[in-house]
Design a protein around this motif. Structure first.
Motif, mmCIF file in Angstrom:
data_model
loop_
_atom_site.group_PDB
_atom_site.id
_atom_site.type_symbol
_atom_site.label_atom_id
_atom_site.label_comp_id
_atom_site.label_asym_id
_atom_site.label_seq_id
_atom_site.Cartn_x
_atom_site.Cartn_y
_atom_site.Cartn_z
ATOM 1 N N SER A 98 0.831 -1.201 0.000
ATOM 2 C CA SER A 98 0.000 0.000 0.000
ATOM 3 C C SER A 98 0.866 1.253 0.000
ATOM 4 C CB SER A 98 -0.929 -0.016 1.217
ATOM 5 O OG SER A 98 -1.743 -1.166 1.190
ATOM 6 N N ALA A 115 -4.091 4.780 -0.375
ATOM 7 C CA ALA A 115 -4.299 3.391 0.034
ATOM 8 C C ALA A 115 -3.965 3.323 1.514
ATOM 9 C CB ALA A 115 -3.393 2.466 -0.767
ATOM 10 N N THR A 123 -4.814 -4.063 4.490
ATOM 11 C CA THR A 123 -5.509 -4.372 3.246
ATOM 12 C C THR A 123 -6.069 -5.786 3.334
ATOM 13 O OG1 THR A 123 -3.851 -3.030 2.145
ATOM 14 C CG2 THR A 123 -5.278 -4.353 0.739
ATOM 15 N N LYS A 125 -9.122 -6.616 1.471
ATOM 16 C CA LYS A 125 -9.822 -6.893 0.214
ATOM 17 C C LYS A 125 -9.126 -6.113 -0.886
ATOM 18 C CE LYS A 125 -14.414 -7.667 2.187
ATOM 19 N NZ LYS A 125 -15.796 -7.135 2.298
ATOM 20 N N ALA A 127 -8.348 -3.480 -3.523
ATOM 21 C CA ALA A 127 -8.820 -2.101 -3.658
ATOM 22 C C ALA A 127 -8.147 -1.479 -4.865
ATOM 23 C CB ALA A 127 -8.508 -1.298 -2.402
ATOM 24 N N CYS A 128 -8.923 -0.695 -5.614
ATOM 25 C CA CYS A 128 -8.436 -0.122 -6.869
ATOM 26 C C CYS A 128 -8.094 1.346 -6.675
ATOM 27 C CB CYS A 128 -9.503 -0.284 -7.945
ATOM 28 S SG CYS A 128 -9.034 0.433 -9.504
ATOM 29 N N TYR A 129 -6.920 1.744 -7.154
ATOM 30 C CA TYR A 129 -6.490 3.137 -7.086
ATOM 31 C C TYR A 129 -6.026 3.574 -8.465
ATOM 32 C CZ TYR A 129 -6.570 2.048 -2.179
ATOM 33 O OH TYR A 129 -6.969 1.639 -0.943
ATOM 34 N N TRP A 141 -4.163 -2.071 -8.480
ATOM 35 C CA TRP A 141 -4.931 -2.858 -7.512
ATOM 36 C C TRP A 141 -4.047 -3.277 -6.348
ATOM 37 C CZ3 TRP A 141 -10.119 -4.195 -7.444
ATOM 38 C CH2 TRP A 141 -10.861 -3.764 -8.549
#
Lengths: 423, 415
Positions: A98, A115, A123, A125, A127-129, A141
């Motif tokens: 992250s 993030a 983290t 799950k 997660a999209c950035y 991701w």
């Protein structure tokens, strides 16, 4: 008695020459088939074209309409400019994935779009950035790290749907573990692009008793050794610190990433399309070689032409069929606006020089051999052999024109279709 | 008999984790003394002393390379990173084998570096077999990042084999620095520490039925955070006869550590005095100076245990930009037995003995050679320990001086 002694000697010489010539030609012909197999793509790709587009392209290639092919492919590749490249960032839990995603985007850890990072498992799950300023149309991701649960690497990759990603960045710190090695093995097997990124270099440098160059070499060597032991080819490897997003290997990492994003977005789909074109051209060549009517037409002209003239006329016919005659190529050059592109069709004299086998078949010795057969009492044999060699010559010309078509089309597509970003 | 009660009274001075003799042996010796079986009592004391002296201690440290394991091992051994035989730091290793690191001063103590389980493909059970789990006294599991499932499985396997493990989360200073740098607005030190500890503790509880402790440790200043608690816990859990050698093996980094060493050595000195004194009642003959001369080697050994040997003093003086001689002026132990003009050393010692024995118990009645040696050693131990404690706080080193000295005098010595 003179007639009897003269005849056996003549027959023997003819027979020997025939056998040698046949064997020699057979050896020359066979290597060609080996080079027929097209090389596979190095990476599997998620960014592919629809069946309809592929069908349209195939049809245009078969029609020998290269201008149409280029038009369709151009539209298709342009539609890829907004393809969202999916990049997965993964590794062992706590390796700093992250933090890496935040540093890559030049943002801090307390901003709205950060993030989440922390000293405990953060983290859980995917997660999209995104970062439209640095990486437009790219999804980064952040995947939960391995090792925090009892889940196996195989199960983890399946749950994360890793096959849907275009590029995987494996993040490591503290220890290049067996999990990292397993990830790399799987990425190679799946033919995915992947990098290895070693983070927290600031920690290593502050606690190390070695000078910096020696420490960096040690880290790199260790990682590469672990991968080599697992028969993994060297991936791009970067040593960074998320405290310094502009230093160590970060600039090189961003550079490589931009190039690969370009490849994923444009080069890979173009390569797939080019392979489709190659296959269609090969199929067309195969059909032409099996076309009995075409052979009969060529054969009917034998009585009024010598072999050279016959072959030259065949070349022109084939070039028109494949769309690489002078007229067609000039049209392509005009429509793509690249007049510097080679717009001259392959010339007959050049054709002879291009291929040893064809040169051999046209050489003086072979012709003399054929004349010898013609003048002998084996007229029936002469007819069969002559027809065989004429067919072989035409098939060779078809092969050469097909290869020339592939080369010309690839160049035309590359020059006219790829955006100029990378140059 | 007065001996029995004084024997028992003496050991009651010490906390459980400081006792180097088991309750069973204490009871046994008292019983023999009460029954006037002095020979048997002496035999038990001899056995106890032999066990204390020769007890082997094998400490297994496992965890990922790069998790601060080497630094932790070097600190446990009192070895700098660049010294010969130090566990290499900074480099990344791929070893699949365990590596022994003997203690430089105490050959009985060996710290074993085991490869992190994540670098192998062993299951936790196979890993323990491969690493010869039966040969260690306890395990320290080192982690520098998130809690890993491997750690949980390993802890469970160790517990199932009836052995002790301790979970150590290293590089806490680095985590705090990172959190503060990355999140300056929301940073809260206590909250970060609590989060880390709770996170690790909760995961361990999920895997085990019990609630094992988690120790947070800094790699820069190891005396911060939970390291003192870890030491206390280790001493508590060790069998009594191994506590002596373990406490001596520790670096004198905290006041608690120094006190453990003092307590341990005092018990050993007491047992030796009891053994000798029970058989002989040689009247005090000759001068105190003769006894001191005979104890010179012993005192040097004590200095070494407290980090006050000549080499260590030179390093400290260099750090303070002082010469060793100027520096030594402010320490008590070098001047402890110097003659006093106002009072003879013997008279001063008699007063000291009277006070200390009435409070802590110990040999009484006739003053013999061995009893005098006993009290002299105690006096030296207290003085050296106090000096060592004072040196821990180098910033305030000379602000806390008592007269010309930086440390307090031993209890009752100035009375």
């Amino acid at each position: 008695m003179d007639l009897v002694t003269k005849l056996p000697q003549n027959i023997w010489k003819t027979f020997t020459l025939f056998i040698n010539m046949a064997n020699y030609l057979k050896r020359l012909i066979s290597p060609w088939s080996k080079s027929m197999t097209a090389g596979e793509s190095l990476y599997s790709s998620q960014n592919s074209s629809s069946p309809e587009v592929i069908e349209d392209i195939g049809k245009a290639v078969t029609e020998g309409n290269l201008q149409k092919v280029i038009g369709i492919v151009k539209d298709e590749i342009q539609s890829k400019s907004r393809y969202r490249v999916k990049i997965a960032v993964t590794g062992d839990s706590g390796n700093g994935m992250s933090s890496f995603i935040n540093a890559l985007r030049f943002i801090g850890h307390e901003e709205e779009d950060s993030a989440p990072t922390g000293v405990v498992r953060t983290t859980k799950k995917p997660a999209c950035y995104s970062s439209d300023s640095h990486f437009p149309y790219v999804e980064l991701w952040d995947l939960p790290g391995l090792g925090a649960t009892a889940q196996s690497v195989e199960s983890y990759l399946e749950e994360m749907q890793i096959s849907t990603f275009d590029l995987i960045i494996i993040v490591a710190s503290e220890q290049f573990s067996s999990n990292h090695v397993k990830l790399a093995i799987t990425m190679q097997r799946m033919r995915k692009r992947f990098y290895v990124v070693w983070t927290k270099l600031d920690r290593d440098l502050s606690t190390s008793t070695f000078p910096e160059p020696q420490l960096l070499q040690s880290i790199q060597r260790n990682i590469r050794e672990n991968l080599q032991q697992a028969q993994v080819r060297d991936p791009p490897l970067f040593l960074i610190s998320c405290f310094s997003p502009s230093f160590h290997d970060f600039p090189e990492l961003r550079n490589t990433l931009q190039k690969d994003i370009f490849s994923i977005r444009y080069r890979d789909p173009l390569e797939i399309i080019s392979q489709v074109c190659d296959k269609c051209i090969s199929n067309k060549a195969f059909s032409l070689k099996e076309d009995q009517m075409l052979m009969k037409d060529l054969e009917a002209a034998v009585s009024s032409e010598d072999d050279t003239a016959n072959l030259e006329r065949g070349l022109q016919t084939y070039q028109k069929l494949f769309g690489v005659d002078d007229g067609s190529l000039q049209q392509v050059a005009r429509s793509t606006g690249r007049l510097e592109m080679g717009s001259r069709a392959l010339q007959f004299q050049d054709l002879i020089k291009m291929d040893r086998r064809l040169e051999l078949m046209m050489c003086f010795a072979v012709n003399k051999f054929l004349r010898l057969l013609e003048s002998s009492w084996w007229y029936g044999l002469w007819n069969v052999v002559t027809r065989y060699f004429r067919h072989q010559r035409h098939k060779l010309v078809i092969e050469i024109v097909a290869e020339n078509t592939k080369t010309s089309l690839r160049k035309a597509l590359k020059d006219s279709v790829l955006p100029p970003e990378i140059h | 008999m007065a001996w029995a009660s004084s024997f028992d009274a003496f050991f009651k001075n010490f906390k459980r984790e400081s006792k180097i003799i088991s309750e069973y042996d204490i009871t046994l010796i008292m019983t023999y003394i009460e029954e006037n079986k002095l020979q048997k009592a002496v035999s038990v004391i001899e056995k106890v002393l032999r066990d204390i002296e020769s007890a082997p201690l094998h400490i297994a440290v496992t965890g990922e390379t790069g998790a601060g394991k080497s630094t932790f091992i070097n600190t446990l051994r009192g070895v700098g990173h660049e010294e010969k035989g130090a566990a290499p730091t900074g480099a990344i290793e791929t070893t699949m084998k365990r590596t022994p690191y003997p203690h430089p001063k105490l050959p009985n103590v060996t710290i074993w570096d085991l490869p992190g389980i994540g670098t192998t493909n062993f299951t936790p059970q196979n890993y323990l077999t491969e690493m010869k789990f039966g040969e260690y006294d306890f395990f320290i599991i080192i982690s520098a990042t998130r809690f890993k499932e491997n750690d949980a499985q390993l802890a469970k396997a160790i517990a199932q084999m009836g052995m002790n493990f301790y979970f150590v989360r290293t590089k806490i200073d680095s985590d705090l620095d990172n959190e503060q740098k990355f999140k300056p607005k929301s940073f809260n030190k206590e909250e970060v520490l609590k989060n880390i500890k709770d996170y690790c503790s909760n995961h361990l509880q999920e895997s085990l039925d019990s609630e094992p402790p988690v120790f947070l440790v800094s790699n820069v200043d190891i005396s911060k955070y939970d390291f003192p608690k870890l030491e206390t816990k280790l001493l508590q859990d060790l069998p009594a006869h191994k506590r002596h050698v373990f406490s001596l093996s520790l670096q004198s980094l905290t006041e608690a550590t120094i006190n453990y060493k003092r307590d341990s050595l005092k018990q050993k000195v007491f047992l030796e005095a009891m053994k000798a004194g029970a058989l002989a009642t040689i009247p005090l003959g000759g001068m105190i100076s003769d006894i001191l001369e005979n104890l010179d080697e012993t005192f040097n050994l004590y200095r070494s245990y407290f980090g006050l040997d000549d080499a260590s003093l030179e390093n400290i003086a260099q750090d303070l930009n002082m010469s060793v001689d100027d520096f030594k002026v402010h320490l008590r132990f070098p001047h402890l037995f110097a003659e006093h003009n106002d009072e003879s050393l013997e008279d001063k010692l008699f007063k000291y003995i009277k006070h200390i024995s009435s409070v802590t118990g110990g040999p009484v009645a006739a003053v013999t050679y061995y009893r005098m040696a006993y009290y002299l050693q105690n006096l030296f131990l207290d003085t050296a320990a106090n000096d060592a404690i004072a040196l821990l706080n180098s910033k305030a080193l000379f602000e806390k001086k008592v007269g010309p000295y930086i440390s307090e005098p031993p209890e009752y010595w100035e009375a």
